[in-house]
Design a protein around this motif. Structure first.
Motif, PDB file in Angstrom:
ATOM      1  N   ALA A   1       6.752  25.030  19.449  1.00  0.00           N
ATOM      2  CA  ALA A   1       6.475  25.953  20.555  1.00  0.00           C
ATOM      3  C   ALA A   1       5.363  26.946  20.226  1.00  0.00           C
ATOM      4  O   ALA A   1       4.748  27.507  21.143  1.00  0.00           O
ATOM      5  N   ARG A   2       5.076  27.154  18.952  1.00  0.00           N
ATOM      6  CA  ARG A   2       3.989  28.080  18.579  1.00  0.00           C
ATOM      7  C   ARG A   2       2.631  27.539  19.000  1.00  0.00           C
ATOM      8  O   ARG A   2       1.649  28.278  19.012  1.00  0.00           O
ATOM      9  N   LEU A   3       2.572  26.261  19.373  1.00  0.00           N
ATOM     10  CA  LEU A   3       1.314  25.631  19.780  1.00  0.00           C
ATOM     11  C   LEU A   3       1.079  25.684  21.287  1.00  0.00           C
ATOM     12  O   LEU A   3       0.126  25.108  21.800  1.00  0.00           O
ATOM     13  N   MET A   4       1.940  26.401  22.020  1.00  0.00           N
ATOM     14  CA  MET A   4       1.775  26.510  23.475  1.00  0.00           C
ATOM     15  C   MET A   4       0.576  27.392  23.813  1.00  0.00           C
ATOM     16  O   MET A   4       0.177  28.256  23.038  1.00  0.00           O
ATOM     17  N   GLU A   5       0.036  27.159  25.001  1.00  0.00           N
ATOM     18  CA  GLU A   5      -1.081  27.949  25.501  1.00  0.00           C
ATOM     19  C   GLU A   5      -0.616  29.374  25.793  1.00  0.00           C
ATOM     20  O   GLU A   5       0.588  29.679  25.765  1.00  0.00           O
ATOM     21  N   LEU A   6      -1.561  30.239  26.073  1.00  0.00           N
ATOM     22  CA  LEU A   6      -1.278  31.633  26.411  1.00  0.00           C
ATOM     23  C   LEU A   6      -0.300  31.705  27.581  1.00  0.00           C
ATOM     24  O   LEU A   6      -0.421  30.958  28.552  1.00  0.00           O
ATOM     25  N   ASN A   7       0.651  32.619  27.480  1.00  0.00           N
ATOM     26  CA  ASN A   7       1.601  32.861  28.565  1.00  0.00           C
ATOM     27  C   ASN A   7       0.964  33.862  29.521  1.00  0.00           C
ATOM     28  O   ASN A   7       0.786  35.026  29.180  1.00  0.00           O
ATOM     29  N   PHE A   8       0.622  33.399  30.711  1.00  0.00           N
ATOM     30  CA  PHE A   8      -0.008  34.257  31.711  1.00  0.00           C
ATOM     31  C   PHE A   8       1.003  34.988  32.590  1.00  0.00           C
ATOM     32  O   PHE A   8       0.626  35.630  33.560  1.00  0.00           O
ATOM     33  N   GLY A   9       2.289  34.893  32.280  1.00  0.00           N
ATOM     34  CA  GLY A   9       3.311  35.671  32.986  1.00  0.00           C
ATOM     35  C   GLY A   9       3.266  35.481  34.489  1.00  0.00           C
ATOM     36  O   GLY A   9       3.319  34.371  34.997  1.00  0.00           O
TER      37      GLY A   9
END
Length: 187
Positions: A72-80
């Motif tokens: 999960a550390r490889l996920m893209e930026l969380n744009f909320g």
């Protein structure tokens, strides 16, 4: 360690939509063609593959490698709150502070680029500590740019000057002490 960072193929989402951690599928009409192009850029002896858990990455990773670990550390930026919104529809009063300092400022209920960088740095450090073989990582443009900032000691604010195309592959050599890191190719 020899590392190949692979950006996922073209996602199946309309242009102009913010989709950082939204779990979108790959564009089916382009996937096989783009996958084959990626495969040509990789050596055949990669034994370890890592992937973001988002489908646009795991779909490619499972087609390229037999042995995949999802992280999960490889996920893209969380744009909320901006996820799945058209960039043009985001209120300028919300967007402007982020555009002026995306490194430190997070979208509402999202994460800043510095936070993404911290979580991905933990992945790179773990990878270096536990692996000497060539590895491939299927992930996202923001994560790859963060890696290049970490590897080359570039300011995070400058990393978005690096273009990482869909299906793009970054080939690098990483030294355990990081003093002799070498960027071989972006393409």
């Amino acid at each position: 360690m020899e590392i190949y960072l692979i950006r996922h193929t073209t996602p199946s989402i309309a242009k102009g939509i913010c989709y950082g951690q939204t779990d979108v599928w790959v564009e089916p009409t382009l996937f096989d063609k783009e996958r084959k192009l990626v495969q040509k850029k990789l050596p055949s002896d990669i034994q370890y593959g890592y992937s973001s858990p988002l489908r646009r990455c795991t779909e490619l990773a499972t087609k390229l490698f037999d042995n995949i670990q999802v992280d999960a550390r490889l996920m893209e930026l969380n744009f909320g709150n901006w996820e799945q919104q058209a960039w043009n529809n985001i209120a300028p009063s919300e967007l402007k502070p982020w555009m002026e300092d995306f490194v430190q400022v997070a979208p509402p209920n999202g994460e800043s680029y510095r936070e993404l960088h911290q979580r991905t740095n933990a992945f790179w450090e773990d990878l270096l500590e536990h692996n000497d073989s060539p590895v491939a990582v299927v992930t996202h443009a923001g994560v790859i740019r963060s890696f290049l900032s970490w590897m080359l000691e570039l300011p995070l604010s400058n990393s978005f000057r690096i273009d990482i195309a869909y299906g793009g592959v970054v080939h690098a050599l990483i030294a355990k002490d990081k003093h002799y890191n070498k960027l071989i190719r972006i393409g």
